[in-house]
Design an enzyme around this catalytic site. Structure first.
Site, PDB file in Angstrom:
ATOM      1  N   ASP A 170       0.844  -1.183   0.000  1.00 47.07           N
ATOM      2  CA  ASP A 170       0.000   0.000   0.000  1.00 47.07           C
ATOM      3  C   ASP A 170       0.888   1.245   0.000  1.00 47.07           C
ATOM      4  OD1 ASP A 170      -2.308   1.805   0.588  1.00 47.07           O
ATOM      5  OD2 ASP A 170      -3.335  -0.073   1.021  1.00 47.07           O
ATOM      6  N   HIS A 210      -3.919   5.998   3.244  1.00 44.23           N
ATOM      7  CA  HIS A 210      -4.605   4.815   2.753  1.00 44.23           C
ATOM      8  C   HIS A 210      -4.037   3.528   3.348  1.00 44.23           C
ATOM      9  CE1 HIS A 210      -5.781   1.821  -0.387  1.00 44.23           C
ATOM     10  NE2 HIS A 210      -6.855   2.567  -0.494  1.00 44.23           N
ATOM     11  N   SER A 428     -11.148  -0.981  -1.442  1.00 49.47           N
ATOM     12  CA  SER A 428      -9.915  -0.948  -0.636  1.00 49.47           C
ATOM     13  C   SER A 428     -10.181  -1.355   0.803  1.00 49.47           C
ATOM     14  CB  SER A 428      -9.321   0.466  -0.627  1.00 49.47           C
ATOM     15  OG  SER A 428      -8.541   0.719  -1.749  1.00 49.47           O
TER      16      SER A 428
END
Length: 508
Positions: A170, A210, A428
Protein backbone atom coordinates in the site's frame (compact mmCIF):
# COMPACT_ATOMS: atom_id res chain seq x y z
CA UNK A 1 -9.74 13.63 -5.80
CA UNK A 2 -8.18 11.76 -8.71
CA UNK A 3 -5.86 9.64 -6.61
CA UNK A 4 -8.80 7.86 -5.01
CA UNK A 5 -9.60 6.21 -8.36
CA UNK A 6 -6.24 4.48 -8.14
CA UNK A 7 -6.09 3.36 -4.53
CA UNK A 8 -9.63 2.04 -4.59
CA UNK A 9 -11.22 3.94 -1.75
CA UNK A 10 -13.97 6.31 -2.78
CA UNK A 11 -16.31 6.05 -5.73
CA UNK A 12 -15.56 8.06 -8.86
CA UNK A 13 -17.86 10.44 -10.72
CA UNK A 14 -20.65 9.20 -13.03
CA UNK A 15 -19.86 8.66 -16.68
CA UNK A 16 -21.18 12.04 -17.75
CA UNK A 17 -18.79 13.79 -15.43
CA UNK A 18 -15.66 12.15 -16.82
CA UNK A 19 -13.73 14.49 -19.10
CA UNK A 20 -12.16 12.91 -22.16
CA UNK A 21 -9.02 14.16 -23.86
CA UNK A 22 -8.04 13.91 -27.51
CA UNK A 23 -6.38 10.65 -28.52
CA UNK A 24 -2.61 10.56 -28.54
CA UNK A 25 -0.32 8.76 -30.96
CA UNK A 26 2.99 7.02 -30.46
CA UNK A 27 5.72 7.68 -33.03
CA UNK A 28 6.95 4.62 -34.87
CA UNK A 29 10.57 3.53 -34.31
CA UNK A 30 12.84 1.60 -36.59
CA UNK A 31 15.16 -0.94 -34.91
CA UNK A 32 17.58 -0.54 -37.81
CA UNK A 33 17.80 3.18 -37.14
CA UNK A 34 18.47 2.41 -33.51
CA UNK A 35 21.80 0.83 -34.42
CA UNK A 36 23.05 3.86 -36.29
CA UNK A 37 21.38 7.00 -34.95
CA UNK A 38 22.78 8.58 -31.79
CA UNK A 39 20.38 8.37 -28.86
CA UNK A 40 19.15 11.70 -27.58
CA UNK A 41 19.36 12.22 -23.84
CA UNK A 42 16.47 13.20 -21.59
CA UNK A 43 15.34 12.74 -18.01
CA UNK A 44 16.12 9.25 -16.74
CA UNK A 45 13.13 6.97 -16.32
CA UNK A 46 12.59 3.38 -15.31
CA UNK A 47 11.80 0.53 -17.69
CA UNK A 48 10.56 -2.97 -16.96
CA UNK A 49 12.56 -5.38 -19.09
CA UNK A 50 10.89 -8.74 -19.59
CA UNK A 51 13.20 -11.59 -20.64
CA UNK A 52 12.29 -14.77 -22.46
CA UNK A 53 12.47 -18.03 -20.54
CA UNK A 54 15.81 -18.41 -18.79
CA UNK A 55 17.01 -14.86 -19.47
CA UNK A 56 18.04 -12.17 -17.00
CA UNK A 57 20.11 -8.99 -16.78
CA UNK A 58 23.48 -10.73 -16.68
CA UNK A 59 26.41 -11.47 -19.00
CA UNK A 60 25.69 -10.51 -22.59
CA UNK A 61 22.32 -9.07 -21.60
CA UNK A 62 24.02 -6.72 -19.15
CA UNK A 63 26.33 -5.57 -21.95
CA UNK A 64 23.32 -5.00 -24.22
CA UNK A 65 21.69 -2.80 -21.58
CA UNK A 66 24.86 -0.71 -21.37
CA UNK A 67 25.07 -0.55 -25.18
CA UNK A 68 21.49 0.79 -25.29
CA UNK A 69 22.56 3.38 -22.68
CA UNK A 70 20.76 1.90 -19.71
CA UNK A 71 21.75 0.93 -16.17
CA UNK A 72 20.32 -1.92 -14.10
CA UNK A 73 18.41 -0.70 -11.07
CA UNK A 74 17.26 -4.10 -9.82
CA UNK A 75 17.51 -7.58 -11.33
CA UNK A 76 14.92 -10.22 -10.44
CA UNK A 77 16.59 -13.20 -12.09
CA UNK A 78 14.09 -15.62 -10.47
CA UNK A 79 11.33 -14.33 -12.75
CA UNK A 80 13.33 -12.96 -15.70
CA UNK A 81 12.52 -9.31 -15.01
CA UNK A 82 14.83 -6.34 -14.56
CA UNK A 83 14.20 -2.71 -13.66
CA UNK A 84 16.47 -0.58 -15.84
CA UNK A 85 17.00 3.18 -15.85
CA UNK A 86 17.74 5.15 -19.02
CA UNK A 87 17.48 8.69 -20.29
CA UNK A 88 18.16 7.68 -23.89
CA UNK A 89 15.39 8.14 -26.44
CA UNK A 90 14.13 4.90 -27.93
CA UNK A 91 15.83 2.85 -25.23
CA UNK A 92 13.29 0.01 -25.26
CA UNK A 93 13.53 -0.51 -29.04
CA UNK A 94 17.33 -0.27 -28.93
CA UNK A 95 17.56 -2.91 -26.23
CA UNK A 96 15.24 -5.31 -28.03
CA UNK A 97 17.27 -4.88 -31.23
CA UNK A 98 20.53 -5.55 -29.36
CA UNK A 99 19.44 -8.48 -27.18
CA UNK A 100 17.38 -11.36 -28.61
CA UNK A 101 16.69 -12.67 -25.09
CA UNK A 102 14.49 -9.62 -24.37
CA UNK A 103 10.81 -10.36 -24.84
CA UNK A 104 9.64 -6.77 -24.36
CA UNK A 105 10.39 -3.60 -22.44
CA UNK A 106 8.20 -0.74 -21.29
CA UNK A 107 8.69 2.60 -19.60
CA UNK A 108 7.01 2.77 -16.20
CA UNK A 109 6.65 6.57 -16.03
CA UNK A 110 8.72 6.78 -12.86
CA UNK A 111 12.19 8.15 -12.14
CA UNK A 112 15.57 6.48 -12.15
CA UNK A 113 17.08 5.41 -8.84
CA UNK A 114 20.42 4.06 -7.62
CA UNK A 115 21.47 0.45 -7.99
CA UNK A 116 21.10 -1.69 -4.87
CA UNK A 117 21.98 -5.26 -4.01
CA UNK A 118 19.54 -8.14 -4.28
CA UNK A 119 17.18 -8.68 -1.37
CA UNK A 120 18.21 -11.47 0.98
CA UNK A 121 15.99 -14.50 1.28
CA UNK A 122 14.35 -14.99 4.66
CA UNK A 123 12.37 -18.20 5.08
CA UNK A 124 9.03 -18.10 6.85
CA UNK A 125 9.04 -19.07 10.49
CA UNK A 126 7.03 -22.14 11.54
CA UNK A 127 3.50 -21.10 12.46
CA UNK A 128 3.13 -21.00 16.23
CA UNK A 129 -0.27 -21.72 17.81
CA UNK A 130 -2.83 -18.89 17.59
CA UNK A 131 -4.11 -17.22 20.75
CA UNK A 132 -7.59 -15.81 21.47
CA UNK A 133 -8.22 -12.06 21.53
CA UNK A 134 -11.70 -11.74 23.06
CA UNK A 135 -13.49 -8.57 24.08
CA UNK A 136 -13.70 -5.11 22.59
CA UNK A 137 -11.86 -1.78 22.47
CA UNK A 138 -13.24 1.73 22.89
CA UNK A 139 -14.44 2.17 19.29
CA UNK A 140 -15.50 -1.42 18.65
CA UNK A 141 -19.15 -0.36 18.80
CA UNK A 142 -18.60 1.57 15.56
CA UNK A 143 -17.19 -1.46 13.73
CA UNK A 144 -20.35 -2.76 12.08
CA UNK A 145 -18.09 -4.31 9.45
CA UNK A 146 -16.43 -6.63 11.95
CA UNK A 147 -19.74 -7.76 13.38
CA UNK A 148 -20.99 -8.48 9.88
CA UNK A 149 -18.22 -10.99 9.14
CA UNK A 150 -18.34 -12.48 12.68
CA UNK A 151 -14.83 -11.27 13.50
CA UNK A 152 -15.48 -10.77 17.26
CA UNK A 153 -16.70 -14.37 17.61
CA UNK A 154 -13.69 -15.60 15.63
CA UNK A 155 -11.31 -13.59 17.82
CA UNK A 156 -12.67 -15.26 20.93
CA UNK A 157 -11.24 -18.48 19.46
CA UNK A 158 -8.24 -17.10 17.55
CA UNK A 159 -6.77 -13.65 17.16
CA UNK A 160 -4.11 -15.13 14.93
CA UNK A 161 -0.52 -16.21 15.47
CA UNK A 162 2.34 -13.78 16.07
CA UNK A 163 4.45 -15.82 13.66
CA UNK A 164 2.13 -14.97 10.75
CA UNK A 165 3.02 -11.82 8.82
CA UNK A 166 0.66 -9.92 6.52
CA UNK A 167 2.33 -7.68 3.99
CA UNK A 168 0.14 -4.65 3.33
CA UNK A 169 1.22 -3.55 -0.15
CA UNK A 170 0.00 0.00 0.00
CA UNK A 171 1.18 3.56 0.67
CA UNK A 172 3.14 2.45 3.73
CA UNK A 173 1.83 2.49 7.27
CA UNK A 174 2.14 4.78 10.28
CA UNK A 175 4.23 2.61 12.58
CA UNK A 176 3.77 5.14 15.41
CA UNK A 177 -0.01 4.71 15.53
CA UNK A 178 -0.89 3.21 18.96
CA UNK A 179 -3.22 0.63 17.42
CA UNK A 180 -0.59 -0.57 14.91
CA UNK A 181 2.73 -0.14 16.70
CA UNK A 182 2.48 -3.37 18.75
CA UNK A 183 2.16 -5.46 15.59
CA UNK A 184 4.56 -3.80 13.14
CA UNK A 185 7.38 -6.06 11.91
CA UNK A 186 10.23 -3.66 11.15
CA UNK A 187 12.45 -6.46 9.88
CA UNK A 188 10.03 -7.20 7.02
CA UNK A 189 8.76 -3.68 6.25
CA UNK A 190 10.15 -1.85 3.25
CA UNK A 191 9.68 0.85 0.64
CA UNK A 192 9.68 -0.37 -2.96
CA UNK A 193 9.23 3.03 -4.61
CA UNK A 194 11.44 3.16 -7.67
CA UNK A 195 11.75 -0.62 -7.72
CA UNK A 196 14.51 -0.89 -5.11
CA UNK A 197 13.96 -2.15 -1.53
CA UNK A 198 14.67 0.46 1.17
CA UNK A 199 14.11 -0.59 4.78
CA UNK A 200 14.74 2.83 6.29
CA UNK A 201 11.60 3.35 8.44
CA UNK A 202 11.08 6.89 7.16
CA UNK A 203 11.01 5.49 3.61
CA UNK A 204 7.98 3.28 4.30
CA UNK A 205 6.15 5.68 6.62
CA UNK A 206 2.66 6.37 5.25
CA UNK A 207 2.45 9.83 3.66
CA UNK A 208 -1.02 9.26 2.22
CA UNK A 209 -3.22 7.61 4.88
CA UNK A 210 -4.61 4.81 2.75
CA UNK A 211 -2.08 2.20 3.89
CA UNK A 212 -2.63 2.97 7.56
CA UNK A 213 -6.38 2.53 7.08
CA UNK A 214 -6.09 -0.88 5.41
CA UNK A 215 -3.50 -2.02 7.97
CA UNK A 216 -5.85 -1.27 10.85
CA UNK A 217 -8.61 -3.41 9.39
CA UNK A 218 -6.18 -6.31 9.05
CA UNK A 219 -4.48 -6.24 12.43
CA UNK A 220 -5.19 -3.28 14.72
CA UNK A 221 -4.14 -4.48 18.18
CA UNK A 222 -6.53 -5.57 20.92
CA UNK A 223 -5.15 -3.04 23.42
CA UNK A 224 -8.12 -1.26 24.97
CA UNK A 225 -8.13 1.77 22.68
CA UNK A 226 -9.59 2.50 19.28
CA UNK A 227 -10.57 -0.39 17.06
CA UNK A 228 -9.68 -4.08 16.75
CA UNK A 229 -8.55 -5.67 13.48
CA UNK A 230 -9.69 -8.98 12.08
CA UNK A 231 -6.46 -10.67 13.21
CA UNK A 232 -5.07 -8.54 16.07
CA UNK A 233 -2.30 -10.95 17.07
CA UNK A 234 -0.57 -11.27 13.67
CA UNK A 235 2.29 -9.09 12.50
CA UNK A 236 2.12 -6.35 9.87
CA UNK A 237 4.79 -5.61 7.28
CA UNK A 238 4.32 -2.25 5.64
CA UNK A 239 5.35 -2.67 1.99
CA UNK A 240 5.22 0.76 0.42
CA UNK A 241 4.49 0.51 -3.29
CA UNK A 242 2.22 3.56 -3.55
CA UNK A 243 3.53 7.11 -3.35
CA UNK A 244 1.97 10.11 -1.58
CA UNK A 245 -0.28 10.74 -4.59
CA UNK A 246 -1.47 7.12 -4.67
CA UNK A 247 0.41 5.91 -7.75
CA UNK A 248 1.47 2.24 -7.80
CA UNK A 249 3.96 1.99 -10.64
CA UNK A 250 4.97 -1.39 -12.07
CA UNK A 251 8.53 -1.51 -10.79
CA UNK A 252 7.24 -0.90 -7.25
CA UNK A 253 4.58 -3.60 -7.59
CA UNK A 254 7.10 -6.16 -8.88
CA UNK A 255 9.51 -5.24 -6.09
CA UNK A 256 6.73 -5.59 -3.49
CA UNK A 257 5.82 -9.14 -4.49
CA UNK A 258 9.43 -10.21 -4.80
CA UNK A 259 10.08 -8.80 -1.33
CA UNK A 260 7.09 -10.63 0.13
CA UNK A 261 8.10 -13.91 -1.50
CA UNK A 262 11.68 -13.76 -0.21
CA UNK A 263 10.93 -12.55 3.32
CA UNK A 264 8.53 -15.13 4.68
CA UNK A 265 5.36 -13.07 4.28
CA UNK A 266 2.38 -15.43 4.21
CA UNK A 267 -0.40 -13.04 3.08
CA UNK A 268 -0.48 -9.79 1.11
CA UNK A 269 -3.29 -7.27 0.85
CA UNK A 270 -3.55 -5.26 -2.38
CA UNK A 271 -6.03 -2.38 -2.38
CA UNK A 272 -5.02 -0.70 -5.65
CA UNK A 273 -4.61 -1.21 -9.35
CA UNK A 274 -1.16 -1.07 -10.86
CA UNK A 275 -0.58 2.17 -12.73
CA UNK A 276 -0.54 3.63 -15.26
CA UNK A 277 -3.13 1.40 -16.99
CA UNK A 278 -6.39 0.35 -15.31
CA UNK A 279 -6.63 -2.42 -17.92
CA UNK A 280 -3.28 -3.87 -19.05
CA UNK A 281 -3.76 -5.26 -22.55
CA UNK A 282 -1.64 -8.28 -23.34
CA UNK A 283 -1.88 -7.61 -27.10
CA UNK A 284 -0.05 -4.27 -26.71
CA UNK A 285 3.75 -4.77 -26.46
CA UNK A 286 4.38 -2.12 -23.79
CA UNK A 287 1.40 -3.08 -21.66
CA UNK A 288 2.24 -6.76 -22.07
CA UNK A 289 5.68 -6.13 -20.54
CA UNK A 290 4.00 -4.59 -17.50
CA UNK A 291 1.27 -7.25 -17.22
CA UNK A 292 3.61 -10.20 -17.66
CA UNK A 293 6.26 -8.83 -15.26
CA UNK A 294 3.66 -8.33 -12.54
CA UNK A 295 2.07 -11.71 -13.27
CA UNK A 296 5.44 -13.43 -12.91
CA UNK A 297 6.15 -11.65 -9.63
CA UNK A 298 2.75 -12.57 -8.20
CA UNK A 299 3.05 -16.17 -9.38
CA UNK A 300 6.51 -16.42 -7.82
CA UNK A 301 5.13 -15.11 -4.52
CA UNK A 302 2.31 -17.65 -4.64
CA UNK A 303 4.81 -20.45 -5.34
CA UNK A 304 6.74 -19.39 -2.23
CA UNK A 305 3.58 -19.70 -0.12
CA UNK A 306 2.16 -16.16 -0.19
CA UNK A 307 -1.63 -15.83 -0.36
CA UNK A 308 -2.56 -12.77 -2.43
CA UNK A 309 -5.79 -10.85 -1.76
CA UNK A 310 -6.89 -7.90 -3.93
CA UNK A 311 -9.67 -5.35 -4.31
CA UNK A 312 -11.73 -5.41 -7.52
CA UNK A 313 -12.06 -1.62 -7.90
CA UNK A 314 -14.62 1.15 -7.69
CA UNK A 315 -15.89 1.88 -11.20
CA UNK A 316 -19.06 -0.28 -11.18
CA UNK A 317 -17.43 -2.20 -14.04
CA UNK A 318 -18.20 -5.77 -15.01
CA UNK A 319 -14.63 -7.06 -15.28
CA UNK A 320 -15.85 -10.14 -17.16
CA UNK A 321 -17.13 -7.93 -19.99
CA UNK A 322 -14.84 -4.90 -20.34
CA UNK A 323 -15.42 -2.70 -23.38
CA UNK A 324 -13.91 0.69 -22.59
CA UNK A 325 -11.29 2.26 -20.30
CA UNK A 326 -11.65 5.94 -19.43
CA UNK A 327 -9.06 5.99 -16.64
CA UNK A 328 -5.77 5.37 -18.44
CA UNK A 329 -3.02 6.37 -18.57
CA UNK A 330 -3.80 7.87 -15.18
CA UNK A 331 -0.38 9.45 -14.61
CA UNK A 332 -0.95 11.84 -17.51
CA UNK A 333 -4.24 12.61 -19.30
CA UNK A 334 -6.66 9.67 -19.56
CA UNK A 335 -7.78 8.84 -23.09
CA UNK A 336 -10.84 6.80 -23.99
CA UNK A 337 -9.85 3.45 -25.48
CA UNK A 338 -11.59 0.21 -26.35
CA UNK A 339 -10.64 -2.84 -24.30
CA UNK A 340 -11.50 -6.53 -24.42
CA UNK A 341 -10.93 -9.62 -22.30
CA UNK A 342 -7.36 -9.54 -23.60
CA UNK A 343 -6.98 -6.71 -21.07
CA UNK A 344 -6.91 -7.29 -17.31
CA UNK A 345 -6.83 -5.33 -14.07
CA UNK A 346 -3.67 -6.02 -12.05
CA UNK A 347 -3.40 -7.53 -9.51
CA UNK A 348 -6.99 -8.65 -8.97
CA UNK A 349 -7.31 -10.51 -12.31
CA UNK A 350 -4.02 -12.39 -12.05
CA UNK A 351 -4.71 -16.15 -11.67
CA UNK A 352 -4.82 -17.36 -8.08
CA UNK A 353 -5.47 -13.94 -6.57
CA UNK A 354 -8.50 -13.76 -4.25
CA UNK A 355 -10.65 -11.01 -5.78
CA UNK A 356 -12.87 -9.06 -3.36
CA UNK A 357 -16.00 -7.04 -4.04
CA UNK A 358 -17.49 -4.63 -1.48
CA UNK A 359 -20.82 -4.58 0.33
CA UNK A 360 -22.44 -2.36 2.94
CA UNK A 361 -24.35 -2.99 6.14
CA UNK A 362 -27.42 -4.28 4.29
CA UNK A 363 -25.21 -7.00 2.78
CA UNK A 364 -25.59 -6.40 -0.91
CA UNK A 365 -22.97 -5.11 -3.33
CA UNK A 366 -21.91 -1.52 -2.81
CA UNK A 367 -23.11 0.82 -5.54
CA UNK A 368 -19.55 1.57 -6.74
CA UNK A 369 -17.94 -1.87 -6.55
CA UNK A 370 -16.61 -3.62 -9.63
CA UNK A 371 -17.82 -7.19 -10.12
CA UNK A 372 -17.75 -10.01 -12.66
CA UNK A 373 -18.03 -13.75 -13.14
CA UNK A 374 -14.60 -15.23 -12.53
CA UNK A 375 -13.20 -11.99 -11.08
CA UNK A 376 -15.29 -11.93 -7.90
CA UNK A 377 -14.30 -14.61 -5.39
CA UNK A 378 -15.78 -13.25 -2.16
CA UNK A 379 -17.43 -10.14 -0.80
CA UNK A 380 -16.51 -8.15 2.31
CA UNK A 381 -17.57 -4.88 3.95
CA UNK A 382 -16.28 -1.85 2.07
CA UNK A 383 -19.08 0.52 2.95
CA UNK A 384 -21.89 2.15 1.00
CA UNK A 385 -22.78 5.73 1.86
CA UNK A 386 -25.69 5.94 -0.59
CA UNK A 387 -27.76 2.75 -0.51
CA UNK A 388 -26.79 1.11 2.78
CA UNK A 389 -26.83 3.57 5.66
CA UNK A 390 -28.27 1.98 8.78
CA UNK A 391 -28.48 2.58 12.51
CA UNK A 392 -25.24 0.63 12.91
CA UNK A 393 -23.54 2.20 9.88
CA UNK A 394 -24.76 5.76 10.25
CA UNK A 395 -22.62 7.15 7.44
CA UNK A 396 -22.27 3.84 5.61
CA UNK A 397 -18.46 3.87 5.73
CA UNK A 398 -15.75 1.76 7.39
CA UNK A 399 -13.78 3.07 10.37
CA UNK A 400 -10.08 2.32 10.71
CA UNK A 401 -6.73 3.76 11.75
CA UNK A 402 -5.37 6.97 10.21
CA UNK A 403 -2.05 8.83 10.57
CA UNK A 404 -2.18 11.84 12.88
CA UNK A 405 0.02 13.68 10.37
CA UNK A 406 -2.67 13.23 7.69
CA UNK A 407 -5.76 13.87 9.80
CA UNK A 408 -6.51 17.01 7.82
CA UNK A 409 -7.18 14.85 4.77
CA UNK A 410 -9.86 12.84 6.60
CA UNK A 411 -13.37 14.22 6.19
CA UNK A 412 -14.96 12.00 8.85
CA UNK A 413 -12.51 11.68 11.70
CA UNK A 414 -12.72 10.06 15.13
CA UNK A 415 -10.30 10.42 18.07
CA UNK A 416 -9.63 8.08 20.95
CA UNK A 417 -6.92 8.27 23.61
CA UNK A 418 -4.85 10.56 21.40
CA UNK A 419 -5.05 8.22 18.41
CA UNK A 420 -6.69 9.13 15.09
CA UNK A 421 -9.21 7.20 12.99
CA UNK A 422 -11.10 7.85 9.77
CA UNK A 423 -14.27 6.69 8.00
CA UNK A 424 -13.88 5.93 4.27
CA UNK A 425 -15.41 3.52 1.76
CA UNK A 426 -14.27 1.44 -1.19
CA UNK A 427 -13.20 -2.01 -2.26
CA UNK A 428 -9.91 -0.95 -0.64
CA UNK A 429 -11.72 -1.36 2.68
CA UNK A 430 -13.20 -4.73 1.68
CA UNK A 431 -9.95 -6.44 0.68
CA UNK A 432 -8.15 -6.10 4.06
CA UNK A 433 -11.04 -7.85 5.81
CA UNK A 434 -10.34 -10.88 3.63
CA UNK A 435 -6.58 -10.54 4.11
CA UNK A 436 -7.20 -10.59 7.87
CA UNK A 437 -9.30 -13.74 7.56
CA UNK A 438 -6.57 -15.28 5.41
CA UNK A 439 -4.12 -14.57 8.25
CA UNK A 440 -6.43 -16.37 10.69
CA UNK A 441 -6.63 -19.34 8.33
CA UNK A 442 -2.83 -19.48 7.97
CA UNK A 443 -2.58 -19.22 11.77
CA UNK A 444 -4.73 -22.34 12.01
CA UNK A 445 -2.13 -24.30 10.04
CA UNK A 446 -3.52 -24.05 6.49
CA UNK A 447 -0.60 -22.48 4.63
CA UNK A 448 -0.84 -23.30 0.90
CA UNK A 449 -2.28 -20.27 -0.98
CA UNK A 450 -4.66 -22.53 -2.89
CA UNK A 451 -5.89 -24.18 0.32
CA UNK A 452 -6.27 -20.81 2.05
CA UNK A 453 -8.36 -19.51 -0.84
CA UNK A 454 -10.50 -22.66 -0.87
CA UNK A 455 -11.08 -22.37 2.89
CA UNK A 456 -12.17 -18.74 2.61
CA UNK A 457 -14.43 -19.29 -0.38
CA UNK A 458 -15.86 -22.55 0.94
CA UNK A 459 -16.92 -21.01 4.25
CA UNK A 460 -18.31 -17.71 2.93
CA UNK A 461 -21.99 -16.90 3.52
CA UNK A 462 -23.81 -17.19 0.17
CA UNK A 463 -25.63 -14.02 -0.91
CA UNK A 464 -28.12 -14.06 -3.77
CA UNK A 465 -28.22 -11.44 -6.50
CA UNK A 466 -30.09 -8.33 -5.29
CA UNK A 467 -32.72 -6.38 -7.22
CA UNK A 468 -30.44 -4.49 -9.59
CA UNK A 469 -33.03 -1.76 -10.11
CA UNK A 470 -31.41 0.00 -7.14
CA UNK A 471 -28.26 0.50 -9.24
CA UNK A 472 -30.08 2.32 -12.05
CA UNK A 473 -28.34 5.61 -11.22
CA UNK A 474 -24.92 3.95 -10.96
CA UNK A 475 -23.95 2.53 -14.37
CA UNK A 476 -20.40 1.56 -15.21
CA UNK A 477 -18.12 4.58 -15.05
CA UNK A 478 -16.11 3.27 -18.00
CA UNK A 479 -18.78 2.26 -20.52
CA UNK A 480 -22.15 3.37 -19.10
CA UNK A 481 -23.52 -0.19 -19.00
CA UNK A 482 -26.15 -0.98 -16.36
CA UNK A 483 -25.03 -3.18 -13.49
CA UNK A 484 -26.25 -6.74 -14.04
CA UNK A 485 -25.80 -9.59 -11.56
CA UNK A 486 -25.26 -13.02 -13.10
CA UNK A 487 -25.50 -16.36 -11.30
CA UNK A 488 -27.31 -17.92 -8.39
CA UNK A 489 -27.03 -17.84 -4.62
CA UNK A 490 -24.07 -20.23 -4.43
CA UNK A 491 -22.01 -18.11 -6.81
CA UNK A 492 -22.73 -14.89 -8.67
CA UNK A 493 -20.88 -12.00 -10.25
CA UNK A 494 -21.65 -9.57 -7.39
CA UNK A 495 -20.67 -11.55 -4.30
CA UNK A 496 -18.65 -14.44 -5.73
CA UNK A 497 -18.95 -17.32 -3.30
CA UNK A 498 -20.51 -15.04 -0.71
CA UNK A 499 -19.59 -12.72 2.13
CA UNK A 500 -16.46 -13.79 3.99
CA UNK A 501 -17.15 -15.35 7.41
CA UNK A 502 -14.18 -15.22 9.80
CA UNK A 503 -15.74 -17.62 12.32
CA UNK A 504 -16.57 -20.33 9.81
CA UNK A 505 -13.21 -19.90 8.07
CA UNK A 506 -11.38 -21.03 11.23
CA UNK A 507 -13.82 -23.87 11.89
CA UNK A 508 -15.84 -22.11 14.56
Amino acid sequence: MHRFTRILTRVVAPVGAVALAAAFTTASFSPAAADTAPAASGPAQNYLVLYKSGGSAAGASLAAIAQARGAVVQNYAQIGVAVVSSGASGFAARLQAADPSVDSAAATASFGVSLAGDAATDAADPVSPPTPAPGSDNLSGLQWDMNQIHAPEARSISGGSSSVVVGDIDTGLDFTHPDLAPNVDFSRSVSCLGGVPDQTPSAWMDDNGHGTHTAGTIAAAKNGIGIVGVAPNVKLAGIKAGDAAGFFFPEAVVCAFMWASTHGIQVTNNSYFADPWLFNCKNDPAQRAIWESERRAIRFAQQQGTTVVAALGNFADDLAHPTQDLQSPDNTTPVARDVTNACAVVPTEIPGVIGVTADGNKQFKSFYSNYGVGAANVMAPGGDSVLQRTAAAVNGRVLSTWPASRIGSCLRKVFDSGATYCYIQGTSMASPHVAGVAALVVSSGVTSPGAVAAQIMGTADPIACPDTAMYAFFPSVDNGAPQVCQGGTAYNSFSGNGQVNALRAIGG
